[in-house]
Design a protein around this motif. Structure first.
Motif, PDB file in Angstrom:
ATOM      1  N   VAL A   1       6.878  17.607  -4.832  1.00  0.00           N
ATOM      2  CA  VAL A   1       7.399  17.414  -3.464  1.00  0.00           C
ATOM      3  C   VAL A   1       7.175  15.975  -3.003  1.00  0.00           C
ATOM      4  CG1 VAL A   1       7.000  18.024  -1.042  1.00  0.00           C
ATOM      5  CG2 VAL A   1       7.212  19.815  -2.774  1.00  0.00           C
ATOM      6  N   VAL A   2       5.989  15.451  -3.328  1.00  0.00           N
ATOM      7  CA  VAL A   2       5.634  14.105  -2.849  1.00  0.00           C
ATOM      8  C   VAL A   2       6.054  13.082  -3.905  1.00  0.00           C
ATOM      9  CG1 VAL A   2       3.716  12.610  -2.178  1.00  0.00           C
ATOM     10  CG2 VAL A   2       3.739  15.005  -1.480  1.00  0.00           C
ATOM     11  N   PRO A   3       6.787  12.044  -3.512  1.00  0.00           N
ATOM     12  CA  PRO A   3       7.244  11.063  -4.500  1.00  0.00           C
ATOM     13  C   PRO A   3       6.081  10.282  -5.107  1.00  0.00           C
ATOM     14  CG  PRO A   3       7.812  10.373  -2.272  1.00  0.00           C
ATOM     15  CD  PRO A   3       7.223  11.741  -2.159  1.00  0.00           C
ATOM     16  N   PRO A   4       6.312   9.743  -6.301  1.00  0.00           N
ATOM     17  CA  PRO A   4       5.220   9.043  -7.002  1.00  0.00           C
ATOM     18  C   PRO A   4       4.980   7.649  -6.432  1.00  0.00           C
ATOM     19  CG  PRO A   4       7.233   8.994  -8.317  1.00  0.00           C
ATOM     20  CD  PRO A   4       7.559   9.784  -7.080  1.00  0.00           C
ATOM     21  N   VAL A   5       3.798   7.439  -5.882  1.00  0.00           N
ATOM     22  CA  VAL A   5       3.401   6.079  -5.510  1.00  0.00           C
ATOM     23  C   VAL A   5       2.078   5.773  -6.197  1.00  0.00           C
ATOM     24  CG1 VAL A   5       4.589   5.927  -3.283  1.00  0.00           C
ATOM     25  CG2 VAL A   5       2.270   6.824  -3.354  1.00  0.00           C
ATOM     26  N   ARG A   6       1.889   4.505  -6.505  1.00  0.00           N
ATOM     27  CA  ARG A   6       0.654   4.099  -7.186  1.00  0.00           C
ATOM     28  C   ARG A   6       0.052   2.907  -6.448  1.00  0.00           C
ATOM     29  NH1 ARG A   6       4.501   0.909  -9.161  1.00  0.00           N
ATOM     30  NH2 ARG A   6       3.828  -1.127  -9.902  1.00  0.00           N
ATOM     31  N   PRO A   7      -1.273   2.776  -6.488  1.00  0.00           N
ATOM     32  CA  PRO A   7      -1.898   1.628  -5.809  1.00  0.00           C
ATOM     33  C   PRO A   7      -1.730   0.339  -6.607  1.00  0.00           C
ATOM     34  CG  PRO A   7      -3.572   3.105  -6.742  1.00  0.00           C
ATOM     35  CD  PRO A   7      -2.246   3.696  -7.112  1.00  0.00           C
ATOM     36  N   VAL A   8      -1.287  -0.707  -5.936  1.00  0.00           N
ATOM     37  CA  VAL A   8      -1.217  -2.044  -6.558  1.00  0.00           C
ATOM     38  C   VAL A   8      -2.105  -2.963  -5.715  1.00  0.00           C
ATOM     39  CG1 VAL A   8       0.260  -3.940  -7.308  1.00  0.00           C
ATOM     40  CG2 VAL A   8       1.163  -1.590  -7.314  1.00  0.00           C
ATOM     41  N   LYS A   9      -3.222  -3.326  -6.317  1.00  0.00           N
ATOM     42  CA  LYS A   9      -4.248  -4.068  -5.568  1.00  0.00           C
ATOM     43  C   LYS A   9      -3.821  -5.496  -5.266  1.00  0.00           C
ATOM     44  CE  LYS A   9      -9.189  -5.143  -5.993  1.00  0.00           C
ATOM     45  NZ  LYS A   9     -10.390  -4.920  -6.836  1.00  0.00           N
ATOM     46  N   GLY A  10      -4.111  -5.928  -4.057  1.00  0.00           N
ATOM     47  CA  GLY A  10      -3.850  -7.314  -3.683  1.00  0.00           C
ATOM     48  C   GLY A  10      -5.077  -7.917  -3.023  1.00  0.00           C
ATOM     49  N   HIS A  11      -5.563  -9.022  -3.598  1.00  0.00           N
ATOM     50  CA  HIS A  11      -6.628  -9.788  -2.935  1.00  0.00           C
ATOM     51  C   HIS A  11      -5.991 -10.824  -2.012  1.00  0.00           C
ATOM     52  CE1 HIS A  11      -9.361  -8.483  -6.221  1.00  0.00           C
ATOM     53  NE2 HIS A  11     -10.367  -8.880  -5.431  1.00  0.00           N
ATOM     54  N   VAL A  12      -6.636 -11.070  -0.889  1.00  0.00           N
ATOM     55  CA  VAL A  12      -6.178 -12.072   0.080  1.00  0.00           C
ATOM     56  C   VAL A  12      -7.418 -12.820   0.564  1.00  0.00           C
ATOM     57  CG1 VAL A  12      -5.407 -12.220   2.497  1.00  0.00           C
ATOM     58  CG2 VAL A  12      -4.050 -10.919   0.862  1.00  0.00           C
ATOM     59  N   VAL A  13      -7.282 -14.128   0.808  1.00  0.00           N
ATOM     60  CA  VAL A  13      -8.398 -14.846   1.448  1.00  0.00           C
ATOM     61  C   VAL A  13      -7.887 -15.520   2.717  1.00  0.00           C
ATOM     62  CG1 VAL A  13      -9.584 -15.246  -0.750  1.00  0.00           C
ATOM     63  CG2 VAL A  13      -8.132 -17.014   0.162  1.00  0.00           C
ATOM     64  N   ARG A  14      -8.778 -15.631   3.678  1.00  0.00           N
ATOM     65  CA  ARG A  14      -8.435 -16.299   4.941  1.00  0.00           C
ATOM     66  C   ARG A  14      -9.337 -17.511   5.109  1.00  0.00           C
ATOM     67  NH1 ARG A  14      -6.377 -11.216   5.871  1.00  0.00           N
ATOM     68  NH2 ARG A  14      -4.659 -11.160   7.357  1.00  0.00           N
ATOM     69  N   LEU A  15      -8.703 -18.633   5.472  1.00  0.00           N
ATOM     70  CA  LEU A  15      -9.434 -19.887   5.678  1.00  0.00           C
ATOM     71  C   LEU A  15      -9.152 -20.366   7.084  1.00  0.00           C
ATOM     72  CD1 LEU A  15      -8.119 -21.485   2.382  1.00  0.00           C
ATOM     73  CD2 LEU A  15     -10.441 -20.741   2.717  1.00  0.00           C
ATOM     74  N   HIS A  16     -10.072 -21.138   7.632  1.00  0.00           N
ATOM     75  CA  HIS A  16      -9.855 -21.668   8.983  1.00  0.00           C
ATOM     76  C   HIS A  16     -10.026 -23.177   8.977  1.00  0.00           C
ATOM     77  CE1 HIS A  16      -9.930 -22.249  13.281  1.00  0.00           C
ATOM     78  NE2 HIS A  16      -9.423 -21.024  13.401  1.00  0.00           N
TER      79      HIS A  16
ATOM     80  N   GLU B   1     -13.014 -23.793   6.328  1.00  0.00           N
ATOM     81  CA  GLU B   1     -14.019 -22.724   6.261  1.00  0.00           C
ATOM     82  C   GLU B   1     -13.404 -21.483   5.623  1.00  0.00           C
ATOM     83  OE1 GLU B   1     -16.735 -19.940   9.223  1.00  0.00           O
ATOM     84  OE2 GLU B   1     -15.390 -21.444  10.090  1.00  0.00           O
ATOM     85  N   LEU B   2     -14.137 -20.886   4.678  1.00  0.00           N
ATOM     86  CA  LEU B   2     -13.692 -19.627   4.064  1.00  0.00           C
ATOM     87  C   LEU B   2     -14.181 -18.495   4.965  1.00  0.00           C
ATOM     88  CD1 LEU B   2     -12.517 -18.033   1.669  1.00  0.00           C
ATOM     89  CD2 LEU B   2     -14.701 -18.295   0.521  1.00  0.00           C
ATOM     90  N   VAL B   3     -13.252 -17.808   5.642  1.00  0.00           N
ATOM     91  CA  VAL B   3     -13.706 -16.832   6.640  1.00  0.00           C
ATOM     92  C   VAL B   3     -13.607 -15.377   6.160  1.00  0.00           C
ATOM     93  CG1 VAL B   3     -13.419 -18.213   8.723  1.00  0.00           C
ATOM     94  CG2 VAL B   3     -11.468 -16.974   7.852  1.00  0.00           C
ATOM     95  N   GLU B   4     -12.777 -15.116   5.164  1.00  0.00           N
ATOM     96  CA  GLU B   4     -12.677 -13.716   4.738  1.00  0.00           C
ATOM     97  C   GLU B   4     -12.098 -13.607   3.334  1.00  0.00           C
ATOM     98  OE1 GLU B   4      -9.901 -11.327   7.024  1.00  0.00           O
ATOM     99  OE2 GLU B   4     -11.039  -9.507   6.638  1.00  0.00           O
ATOM    100  N   CYS B   5     -12.656 -12.707   2.548  1.00  0.00           N
ATOM    101  CA  CYS B   5     -12.069 -12.316   1.255  1.00  0.00           C
ATOM    102  C   CYS B   5     -11.943 -10.793   1.318  1.00  0.00           C
ATOM    103  CB  CYS B   5     -12.979 -12.686   0.087  1.00  0.00           C
ATOM    104  SG  CYS B   5     -13.375 -14.432   0.008  1.00  0.00           S
ATOM    105  N   ILE B   6     -10.774 -10.288   1.024  1.00  0.00           N
ATOM    106  CA  ILE B   6     -10.529  -8.858   1.244  1.00  0.00           C
ATOM    107  C   ILE B   6      -9.497  -8.388   0.212  1.00  0.00           C
ATOM    108  CG2 ILE B   6      -8.717  -9.314   2.982  1.00  0.00           C
ATOM    109  CD1 ILE B   6      -9.849  -6.961   4.624  1.00  0.00           C
ATOM    110  N   ALA B   7      -9.489  -7.096  -0.063  1.00  0.00           N
ATOM    111  CA  ALA B   7      -8.483  -6.547  -0.996  1.00  0.00           C
ATOM    112  C   ALA B   7      -7.939  -5.251  -0.437  1.00  0.00           C
ATOM    113  CB  ALA B   7      -9.111  -6.310  -2.364  1.00  0.00           C
ATOM    114  N   GLY B   8      -6.658  -5.011  -0.657  1.00  0.00           N
ATOM    115  CA  GLY B   8      -6.018  -3.781  -0.194  1.00  0.00           C
ATOM    116  C   GLY B   8      -5.118  -3.216  -1.273  1.00  0.00           C
ATOM    117  N   LEU B   9      -4.576  -2.043  -1.006  1.00  0.00           N
ATOM    118  CA  LEU B   9      -3.759  -1.329  -1.999  1.00  0.00           C
ATOM    119  C   LEU B   9      -2.350  -1.122  -1.474  1.00  0.00           C
ATOM    120  CD1 LEU B   9      -6.405   1.356  -3.050  1.00  0.00           C
ATOM    121  CD2 LEU B   9      -5.886  -0.817  -4.185  1.00  0.00           C
TER     122      LEU B   9
END
Ligand code: GLY
Length: 386
Positions: free
Chosen positions: A223-238, A307-315
């Motif tokens: 019933v539920v379509p196939p989705v898969r996690p694709v990881k993405g890293h992102v960094v934020r600088l100021h 300045e390196l203010v954040e390193c984060i990853a999402g799917l």
């Protein structure tokens, strides 16, 4: 017991929140169930709205879908801003694609050709024209292109505006995790069940839980379509007290690797993003951060002082054909909205408007109707009853 609503959204990411807000605009009573609304993949994202540079060569049908999605942005952003008073950071600013070596420049020429084939505006830039548009670029940049149709939104401001818009529109927000769909005796969706055992009944259920959509239980196979996690890293600088010389987002090709730098009004820049098949893993890894920073500073050497203010990853919720799944399923009164992969923000207004139309009329309007939500499922086509 909580009141029954016309619709309940399982998932309050950018898609669930925007769909809920739009459905409420149409007079439906709406509930969103999510343990942390707006804090999933969309919180990590950079908010690039790039209809062509995020598709692969040959994906013409997708590029047309994305161009239609981009056209919805100005109207959607101004309606949300008028309803809430928020500045969502939507900027029709165009982006500058830049190449670091000859083979990167050849790839930019292909992207330019793709734009022109689709009838979209884009023009080649010499190295000095690139630096005139983005003064902080390295003198090593070998040329590039102006993409006037690539815009940006401040992802976090937009999410907060959506939450505010939902609250103002009377959407109920429940900070719970949906574990299953509740079916009635006829096998139709009747509501959702949370990890605390609460049941939220509704006339229609929309699964909009991004990569977690296939993990929602209570449903038959297929019933539920196939989705898969694709990881993405992102960094934020100021930039701190330094001049933030980023009038346009920059999309860089760095010896064959892709990288983007998206400026924000507050003097920060979002640098992204890796694309990794690592399952449901959101740990931040040193190697990924290192390679993002390495590429970004080759394009803009002054970032070394920021300045390196954040390193984060999402799917990202990836689909087999890189197109989203929006619309009805084989279970009556159950719809899905997921699989938006690298284009969650770009596709948000179109998805929200299409979902609201579907909930009101039973039909997914063009152009999303060309991508039925069951197209990768073996079972027969889904019914259209909302
Ligand atoms: N749309 C950019 C990304 O997914 O990284």
């Amino acid at each position: 017991m909580a009141r029954t609503t016309d619709v309940v959204f399982a998932g309050g990411g950018v898609i669930g929140l925007a769909g809920a807000w739009e459905a409420a605009q149409r007079g439906l009573s709406v509930r969103v169930v999510d343990p942390a609304p707006g804090r999933g993949a969309a919180w990590v994202a950079a908010g690039m709205l790039a209809p062509v540079t995020e598709v692969s060569f040959g994906e013409d049908e997708l590029a047309h879908l994305f161009a239609a999605a981009a056209a919805r942005w100005p109207g959607f952003a101004s309606r949300l801003e008028a309803a809430t008073g928020w500045d969502t950071g939507f900027r029709a600013c165009g982006s500058v694609a830049v190449a670091l070596d000859a083979s990167d420049r050849a790839e930019i020429d292909q992207i330019l050709e793709f734009h022109h084939r689709l009838g979209l505006d884009a023009s080649r830039l010499t190295p000095s024209e690139c630096r005139a548009l983005v003064p902080a670029l390295s003198p090593s940049v070998r040329g590039g292109a102006m993409m006037p149709g690539d815009h940006q939104v401040d992802n976090r401001a937009f999410l907060l505006a959506l939450i505010d818009g939902c609250v103002r529109a009377g959407v109920e927000l429940n900070r719970d995790r949906v574990v299953s769909v509740s079916l009635d005796h006829a096998g139709s969706a009747a509501g959702v069940v949370t990890d605390g055992g609460e049941i939220f009944l509704a006339g229609s259920v929309v699964l909009a839980a991004g990569v977690d959509t296939p993990r929602v239980g209570g449903l038959p196979e297929g019933v539920v379509p196939p989705v898969r996690p694709v990881k993405g890293h992102v960094v934020r600088l100021h930039a701190g007290a330094r001049e933030a010389a980023f009038p346009h987002p920059v999309r860089g090709l760095v010896h064959g690797r892709h990288c983007y730098l998206v400026p924000r009004a507050d003097g920060s820049v979002v640098v992204g993003a890796t694309s990794e098949e690592r399952g449901y893993d959101t740990t931040v890894q040193a190697g990924a951060v290192h390679s993002l920073l390495d590429d970004a500073r080759l394009l803009v050497p002054a970032l070394d002082e920021w300045e390196l203010v954040e390193c984060i990853a999402g799917l990202r919720p990836g689909s087999p054909d890189n197109a989203p799944f929006v619309g009805p399923t084989a279970v009556p009164r159950l719809a899905v909205a997921t699989g938006h992969y690298r284009n969650g923000f770009l596709l948000t207004p179109l998805t929200a408007e299409s979902l609201a139309a579907y909930l009101a009329t039973g039909t997914v309007p063009p152009p999303l109707d060309a991508f039925p939500a069951d197209r990768h499922l073996p079972a027969a086509r889904a019914g259209s009853e909302p």
